[in-house]
Design a protein around this motif. Structure first.
Motif: not given
Length: 199
Positions: A89-96, A127-128, A168-171
Motif C-alpha cells: 500500500x503506497x501510504x505504508x511503504x517503507x514503514x517498520x 474507517x478506511x 489521515x487528513x481529517x477531511x
C-alpha cells in the motif's frame, strides 16, 4: 476403529456447526424482513439489505474462523495472509515491521457486494479499507453544465487504500467509492488508525 470414530465425530461437529449458522442466518433474515416491513423501508433497499446479509453469511471465512482463536494466533494468521500486501500500500511503504504487524492485528476483514456505495463524497470518514480481493470504482462529480451526476474516473484493485486520505487528513471524503465486483477488504477504524499513527 479409533480413526473411523474420529471421522464420525468430526462430521457430526461440522454438520451441527452448519445447522447453527443456518439457523442464525434465518433468524437474522426474519429480523431484517420484520424491520423492513415495520419501518416502511423501500422494497429495493430491503432487497439490498437481505442480499448483503446473505453475502456476509456466505463469506464468514477468515473472520469467523479466527473468532475462536487466541489473539496471538489470530495475529499470526493475519500476518501470513495480509502483511506482504499491506507493505505494498503506497501510504505504508517503507514503514517498520512493528507498524505492519500493528496494522494487520488491528484490521477486520469484510466482504461487500457489487454496486454498493462504500464511501460517498463529503462523508465524514470513520474507517478506511484496504482491498484484498475485487475492485472498486472512483466516482467524481461532473459539472452541471456538462450534464451533472457522477462519472467513473478510475478503478482500484488489490492493495488500494479507500478512505485513507480523508481519515489521515481529517477531511471529508473527496469522491465516491462504489464497489465494482464482490470485494473483500480489511477495515481499519479511526481509533485503530489514530493509535497506529501515534506510534
Amino acid at each position: 476403529m479409533v480413526l473411523s470414530s474420529y471421522f464420525i465425530a468430526s462430521i457430526t461437529i461440522f454438520m451441527t456447526k452448519g445447522d447453527e449458522e443456518t439457523s442464525e442466518y434465518r433468524a437474522e433474515a426474519a429480523f431484517v424482513n420484520e424491520f423492513v416491513t415495520k419501518r416502511n423501508v423501500p422494497k429495493q433497499l430491503g432487497k439490498t439489505i437481505l442480499q448483503y446479509l446473505q453475502l456476509q453469511h456466505k463469506s464468514r471465512g477468515t473472520t469467523a474462523l479466527l473468532a475462536s482463536f487466541p489473539a496471538a494466533v489470530k495475529t499470526q494468521v493475519r500476518e501470513v495472509l495480509h502483511a506482504s500486501m499491506i507493505k505494498q500500500v503506497t501510504l505504508f511503504r517503507g514503514t517498520s515491521e512493528f507498524f505492519t504487524k500493528t496494522i494487520v492485528s488491528s484490521c477486520e476483514e469484510e466482504t461487500f457486494m457489487a454496486g454498493m456505495t462504500l464511501l460517498s463524497e463529503f462523508d465524514v470518514v470513520q474507517e478506511c479499507y484496504i482491498l484484498v480481493e475485487g475492485e472498486a470504482e472512483v466516482l467524481v462529480r461532473v459539472p452541471v453544465d456538462v450534464g451533472g451526476g457522477l462519472e467513473v474516473a478510475g478503478r482500484l484493485g488489490f492493495g488500494a487504500l479507500l478512505g485513507g486520505e480523508a481519515l489521515l487528513c481529517g477531511q471529508l471524503q473527496p469522491w465516491t467509492i462504489r464497489i465494482a465486483t464482490t470485494t473483500t477488504a480489511l477495515k481499519l477504524g479511526q481509533a485503530e488508525f489514530d493509535y497506529i499513527a501515534n506510534k
